[in-house]
Design an enzyme around this catalytic site. Sequence first.
Site, short mmCIF file in Angstrom:
data_model
loop_
_atom_site.label_atom_id
_atom_site.label_comp_id
_atom_site.label_asym_id
_atom_site.label_seq_id
_atom_site.Cartn_x
_atom_site.Cartn_y
_atom_site.Cartn_z
CG MET A 266 4.82 9.54 -18.45
SD MET A 266 5.15 9.64 -16.68
CE MET A 266 5.00 7.91 -16.27
CD GLU B 268 20.40 7.35 -7.21
OE1 GLU B 268 19.71 6.73 -6.41
OE2 GLU B 268 21.45 7.96 -6.90
NE ARG C 85 15.93 4.63 -22.49
CZ ARG C 85 14.72 4.98 -22.10
NH1 ARG C 85 14.37 6.24 -22.00
NH2 ARG C 85 13.83 4.07 -21.76
CG ASN D 191 10.66 15.19 -12.37
OD1 ASN D 191 9.75 15.30 -13.20
ND2 ASN D 191 10.77 14.14 -11.57
CD GLU E 113 1.72 16.50 -8.74
OE1 GLU E 113 2.12 16.71 -9.89
OE2 GLU E 113 1.21 15.42 -8.39
CG ASN F 151 2.07 19.51 -12.39
OD1 ASN F 151 2.10 20.19 -11.36
ND2 ASN F 151 1.73 18.22 -12.37
CG HIS G 267 8.48 11.95 -7.52
ND1 HIS G 267 8.40 11.00 -8.52
CD2 HIS G 267 8.34 11.27 -6.35
CE1 HIS G 267 8.22 9.82 -7.98
NE2 HIS G 267 8.18 9.95 -6.67
CG ASP H 287 11.75 10.06 -9.21
OD1 ASP H 287 11.60 11.01 -10.00
OD2 ASP H 287 11.09 9.01 -9.28
C1 GRF Z 1 1.83 14.46 -12.02
O1 GRF Z 1 1.28 13.84 -10.89
C2 GRF Z 1 3.32 14.51 -11.91
O2 GRF Z 1 3.78 14.72 -10.61
C3 GRF Z 1 3.71 13.14 -12.37
O3 GRF Z 1 2.84 12.87 -13.44
C4 GRF Z 1 1.64 13.62 -13.27
C5 GRF Z 1 1.45 14.46 -14.49
O4 GRF Z 1 0.24 15.15 -14.48
N1 GRF Z 1 5.12 13.08 -12.68
P1 GRF Z 1 0.01 16.34 -15.48
O5 GRF Z 1 0.31 15.82 -16.89
O6 GRF Z 1 0.88 17.49 -15.10
O7 GRF Z 1 -1.45 16.66 -15.34
#
Ligand code: GRF
Length: 204
Positions: free
Chosen positions: A93, A146, A68, A110, A177, A16, A112, A148
């Site tokens: 993540m 909260e 954190r 973000n 995406e 992405n 998702h 997503d």
């Molecule tokens: C994507 O599917 C995104 O929606 C999710 O994690 C994945 C990341 O893929 N949150 P990339 O690192 O962008 O290839």
Amino acid sequence: MARKRVAVLISGRGSNMTALIKAAEAKDYPAEIALVVSNRPDASGLVRAREAKIATALIDHQPFGDNREGFERALDAELTAQRIDIVCLAGFMRLLTPWFVTRWSGRLLNIHPALLPQFKGLHTHRRALQAGVKRHGATVHFVVPETDSGPIIIQDSVPVSEGDTEETLAARVLEVEHRIYPQALRLVAEGRATFAPGGKGNGP
Ligand code: GRF
């Protein structure tokens, strides 16, 4: 109008991120990818970003342990030093604390891999197959504390096929995406999609 300075936060391969970098190469795109930040040293997206001549920063979360907010203060300092206007989470993540999310409210996006509000959280493709949905997709949204749950900027769907596995479905959704994230960032950078802290989202 000056192009918005965007940071993309990654933890992995960064496909992405690459889609955003490509979109921002167009002269009329209202944002530039000024920085890529990873919380993991082994994120292959870092290599891709460097190849694209984008500034990168590694802010490893591990030395911060359970702290954190300490990690996020380091992240925030880097974003501020680089005069970042908008932050795009792209396969990042780490759950973010309300402190960080509130600080970047309306400027934090973000992606998702599901049609929110369906399938928040992890393993969305597996859960979509288990649920037997006929359509599945992806959503770009503003981030709120909260997980997503923030106002949706763009979402789009694809059909789920009879013989789909997690992998085939993920690949179909990933194409969505890569198409909608640049579109959503454009809307936000142009001020056509906004989210006022404490207020309601205002989609296109
Ligand atoms: C994507 O599917 C995104 O929606 C999710 O994690 C994945 C990341 O893929 N949150 P990339 O690192 O962008 O290839």
